[in-house]
Write a protein that holds these residues in place. Structure first.
Motif, short mmCIF file in Angstrom:
data_model
loop_
_atom_site.label_atom_id
_atom_site.label_comp_id
_atom_site.label_asym_id
_atom_site.label_seq_id
_atom_site.Cartn_x
_atom_site.Cartn_y
_atom_site.Cartn_z
N PHE A 278 43.41 58.72 36.24
CA PHE A 278 43.98 58.18 37.48
C PHE A 278 43.03 57.17 38.11
O PHE A 278 43.44 56.05 38.48
CB PHE A 278 44.27 59.32 38.45
CG PHE A 278 44.71 58.86 39.80
CD1 PHE A 278 46.01 58.42 40.01
CD2 PHE A 278 43.83 58.84 40.88
CE1 PHE A 278 46.43 57.99 41.26
CE2 PHE A 278 44.24 58.41 42.13
CZ PHE A 278 45.54 57.98 42.32
N ILE A 279 41.76 57.54 38.22
CA ILE A 279 40.78 56.65 38.87
C ILE A 279 40.57 55.40 38.03
O ILE A 279 40.46 54.29 38.56
CB ILE A 279 39.45 57.39 39.10
CG1 ILE A 279 39.65 58.50 40.14
CG2 ILE A 279 38.36 56.44 39.55
CD1 ILE A 279 38.43 59.32 40.41
N ARG A 280 40.52 55.58 36.69
CA ARG A 280 40.33 54.41 35.83
C ARG A 280 41.48 53.42 36.02
O ARG A 280 41.24 52.20 36.14
CB ARG A 280 40.24 54.84 34.38
CG ARG A 280 39.86 53.69 33.44
CD ARG A 280 39.91 54.10 32.00
NE ARG A 280 41.28 54.39 31.58
CZ ARG A 280 41.63 54.66 30.32
NH1 ARG A 280 40.69 54.69 29.38
NH2 ARG A 280 42.87 54.93 30.01
N ASN A 281 42.69 53.93 36.09
CA ASN A 281 43.83 53.03 36.31
C ASN A 281 43.77 52.39 37.69
O ASN A 281 44.09 51.21 37.84
CB ASN A 281 45.14 53.81 36.14
CG ASN A 281 45.38 54.21 34.69
OD1 ASN A 281 44.86 53.58 33.78
ND2 ASN A 281 46.16 55.26 34.48
N GLN A 282 43.38 53.18 38.69
CA GLN A 282 43.26 52.61 40.04
C GLN A 282 42.20 51.52 40.09
O GLN A 282 42.39 50.47 40.71
CB GLN A 282 42.91 53.72 41.04
CG GLN A 282 44.04 54.72 41.30
CD GLN A 282 45.21 54.06 42.00
OE1 GLN A 282 45.05 53.34 42.98
NE2 GLN A 282 46.41 54.28 41.46
N ILE A 283 41.08 51.78 39.42
CA ILE A 283 40.00 50.78 39.41
C ILE A 283 40.46 49.52 38.70
O ILE A 283 40.21 48.40 39.16
CB ILE A 283 38.75 51.36 38.72
CG1 ILE A 283 38.15 52.48 39.58
CG2 ILE A 283 37.71 50.28 38.47
CD1 ILE A 283 37.00 53.21 38.91
N ARG A 284 41.15 49.71 37.58
CA ARG A 284 41.63 48.54 36.84
C ARG A 284 42.61 47.74 37.68
O ARG A 284 42.57 46.50 37.70
CB ARG A 284 42.29 48.99 35.55
CG ARG A 284 41.28 49.43 34.49
CD ARG A 284 41.98 49.89 33.23
NE ARG A 284 41.01 50.19 32.16
CZ ARG A 284 41.35 50.65 30.98
NH1 ARG A 284 42.64 50.89 30.70
NH2 ARG A 284 40.42 50.89 30.07
N GLN A 285 43.52 48.44 38.38
CA GLN A 285 44.48 47.73 39.21
C GLN A 285 43.79 47.00 40.36
O GLN A 285 44.11 45.84 40.66
CB GLN A 285 45.51 48.71 39.75
CG GLN A 285 46.45 49.26 38.70
CD GLN A 285 47.46 50.24 39.27
OE1 GLN A 285 47.58 50.37 40.48
NE2 GLN A 285 48.15 50.96 38.39
N ARG A 286 42.82 47.67 40.99
CA ARG A 286 42.10 47.04 42.09
C ARG A 286 41.29 45.83 41.59
O ARG A 286 41.25 44.79 42.25
CB ARG A 286 41.16 48.04 42.76
CG ARG A 286 41.88 49.07 43.62
CD ARG A 286 40.89 50.05 44.21
NE ARG A 286 41.55 51.00 45.10
CZ ARG A 286 41.78 50.80 46.39
NH1 ARG A 286 41.39 49.66 46.94
NH2 ARG A 286 42.39 51.69 47.13
N ARG A 287 40.65 46.01 40.44
CA ARG A 287 39.87 44.89 39.90
C ARG A 287 40.77 43.74 39.48
O ARG A 287 40.40 42.57 39.60
CB ARG A 287 39.03 45.38 38.73
CG ARG A 287 37.84 46.21 39.17
CD ARG A 287 36.96 46.59 38.03
NE ARG A 287 35.75 47.23 38.52
CZ ARG A 287 34.85 47.82 37.76
NH1 ARG A 287 35.04 47.85 36.45
NH2 ARG A 287 33.78 48.37 38.28
N LEU A 288 41.94 44.11 38.97
CA LEU A 288 42.88 43.05 38.59
C LEU A 288 43.33 42.26 39.82
O LEU A 288 43.35 41.03 39.80
CB LEU A 288 44.09 43.67 37.88
CG LEU A 288 45.18 42.69 37.43
CD1 LEU A 288 44.59 41.68 36.45
CD2 LEU A 288 46.34 43.43 36.80
N LEU A 289 43.65 43.00 40.90
CA LEU A 289 44.03 42.33 42.14
C LEU A 289 42.88 41.50 42.69
O LEU A 289 43.07 40.37 43.18
CB LEU A 289 44.50 43.36 43.17
CG LEU A 289 45.79 44.11 42.85
CD1 LEU A 289 46.05 45.20 43.89
CD2 LEU A 289 46.98 43.13 42.81
N HIS A 290 41.68 42.09 42.62
CA HIS A 290 40.50 41.38 43.11
C HIS A 290 40.23 40.13 42.27
O HIS A 290 39.88 39.07 42.80
CB HIS A 290 39.29 42.32 43.05
CG HIS A 290 38.05 41.75 43.65
ND1 HIS A 290 37.93 41.47 44.98
CD2 HIS A 290 36.87 41.40 43.06
CE1 HIS A 290 36.73 40.97 45.22
NE2 HIS A 290 36.06 40.92 44.07
#
Length: 532
Positions: free
Chosen positions: A357-369
């Motif tokens: 879950f956290i890995r996906n959240q980090i990836r999504q946040r980094r993608l948005l960033h």
């Protein structure tokens, strides 16, 4: 088109970084929850174990006290039925008032009269039947009939008290030969105290009365100094050194008594004694009221209880030691380990879910960033990020007096490429140009897409001459590209930071140099020679 090695390394680093961060968070969650689970489980395990130990210890102590009371009643019964007789009391009065010859005659008569009874009582663990004359003078020891006439007042508080109060007294006491739970009765004939009689039981008499539901073993520890002070020197062979502590002795008769059917083997007792740690033994020397110790020998748990033994004067003289096998501890331990294992498995699964879950959240946040900071097509920093970096580098260069140079370039005739080959090819050209230029720069250089086919490069700590050489090298690199059927060329404009420059003025001058290159034939580098 294949991704460049430098871009691949960046993507790989970012991917690993997100995995690493998710792993650290998931591991932290797992360790925290595991710690909490272990603490709660271990606290519950410790509480259950302590309750069981307390129950076993209190049950053993209550059983011991009840057995002492039963022996007290038994001693009174023996006194009432076998000794509290007129002829016995009359003989003691005769001995008290008679001379040595009379005393010897009475002693012999009394011995023969009560010897059959004493032999029967020995089967019930009677250790001593001892008559005394007033003043604490030993008159007849049935266990050592040849020893008499010694004054035992100095070592037998119970005798002194009965002589003083003329009332019975009972309790544990060490003697000249044996220790025992003694019951001393006054012998009063015609209102005159003519002697005392003692009925004494060994400790094993109490043990035999106790209920044995588990495998058990008993021992009696007495202080070495006490034995040395009271026991005849030629009778000290009744005691042996203790395997538990050098400060105590064990009663050989108790250690060697005939054990009940559920007795713990003596070789196992030796193993248990060897397992007792030093800190626990220090508690014995500090005279603990009740100490217990749980040890594991060959996957079998044993509870060792040390109950402080006090004499008639209520002074601590040693310990009653009870060893008992405790299967309940093994059951509690197994349940604790099973629950711990199940909890750890569940927590591991939860941690895995947290990790993903956290890995996906980090990836999504980094993608948005990344989308907010980079150009979607080329992956390069966008215009807003470059402006921020430019302002920061201008401040740093002015402060440290470092040179700073800027390169603007765009792809020549890019509109023609789009019109001729289509926008998909045009996009590929932009990405390929970005990779080639990126591979030709150092880690400190800042490369961004300015817009359309236009790019900008910031060269920190680089003067105009060196920046011009960099631009020329990059121009030649693009000119010699072989990735497409058509030749790709670019026009470059180079400017450097002046003391009065702002970000806008520096960029405007670089843009002017770019247009100068385009107006003078394209595929060239212009570096503001007039100002330089």
């Amino acid at each position: 088109m294949p991704t460049s090695s430098k871009q691949h390394r960046v993507i790989k680093w970012r991917s690993l970084s997100s995995k690493r961060l998710a792993f650290l968070v998931a591991t932290s969650v797992f360790l925290f929850l595991s710690g909490m689970s272990f603490w709660v489980g271990f606290s519950n395990f410790t509480t259950q174990k302590q309750h069981l130990i307390n129950y076993d210890s209190s049950h053993e102590m209550n059983s011991f006290n009840a057995s002492k009371k039963a022996l007290n009643i038994h001693a009174k019964t023996i006194f009432q039925t076998s000794i509290y007789k007129d002829d016995i009391f009359k003989l003691m009065a005769k001995a008290y008032h008679g001379n040595t010859q009379v005393k010897d005659k009475v002693r012999t008569e009394l011995y023969h009269k009560l010897q059959p009874i004493y032999q029967l009582l020995q089967l019930e663990h009677i250790r001593q039947l001892h008559f005394h004359l007033p003043g604490g003078i030993s008159f007849l020891r049935f266990h050592r009939p040849e020893k008499y006439g010694d004054n035992i007042s100095s070592v037998r508080y119970s005798i002194v008290q009965v002589n003083k109060t003329k009332a019975p007294i009972s309790g544990f006491e060490e003697g000249r030969i044996f220790n025992g739970f003694r019951h001393v009765f006054p012998i009063i004939y015609k209102d005159e105290l003519v002697g005392t009689v003692e009925i004494s039981f060994s400790v094993d008499a109490i043990y035999e009365l106790m209920t044995h539901s588990n495998k058990e073993f008993y021992s009696l520890l007495l202080k070495k100094d006490l034995v040395k002070e009271k026991v005849f020197s030629n009778e000290r062979q009744n005691y042996a050194p203790s395997a538990i502590s050098d400060n105590f002795l064990v009663d050989r008769a108790v250690e060697g008594m005939k054990s009940h059917i559920n007795a713990i083997p003596k070789n196992r007792i030796q193993q248990i004694n060897n397992a007792l740690n030093g800190e626990f033994l220090k508690q014995l020397d500090r005279q603990c009221q009740s100490c217990n110790f749980m040890i594991n020998v060959d996957q079998t748990y044993y509870l060792v209880n040390f109950f402080q033994l006090k004499n008639i004067e209520q002074k601590p003289v040693g310990y009653i030691v009870n060893y008992q096998e405790e299967p309940g501890i093994k059951l509690i331990t197994e349940n604790f380990l099973q629950h711990l294992l199940i909890n750890e498995l569940l927590l591991f699964i939860i941690s895995l879910l947290v990790f993903f879950f956290i890995r996906n959240q980090i990836r999504q946040r980094r993608l948005l960033h990344k989308m907010a900071r980079t150009d979607n097509l080329t992956g390069l920093p966008n215009r807003s990020i470059f402006k921020r970096a430019l302002n920061e580098n201008i401040k740093r260069s002015n402060k440290k007096q470092w040179p700073l140079s800027l390169i603007f370039f765009d792809i020549d005739h890019f509109k023609k490429i789009n019109d001729t080959y289509g926008h998909l090819v045009g996009d590929k050209v932009l990405k390929k140009v970005a990779r080639h230029i990126e591979d030709g720069l150092t880690h400190k250089d800042i490369f961004a897409r300015w817009g359309g086919e236009e790019f900008v490069i910031l060269l920190p700590n680089t003067n105009l001459q060196d920046a011009e050489k960099v631009a020329e090298r990059l121009r030649h690199k693009l000119e010699t590209m072989t990735d497409f059927d058509m030749q790709i060329t670019s026009s470059f404009g180079v400017s450097d930071l002046r003391p009065v420059d702002t970000a806008e003025s520096l960029m405007q001058r670089g843009d002017e140099m770019l247009y100068h290159s385009k107006e003078h034939g394209r595929n060239r580098v212009t570096a503001n020679p007039a100002i330089h």
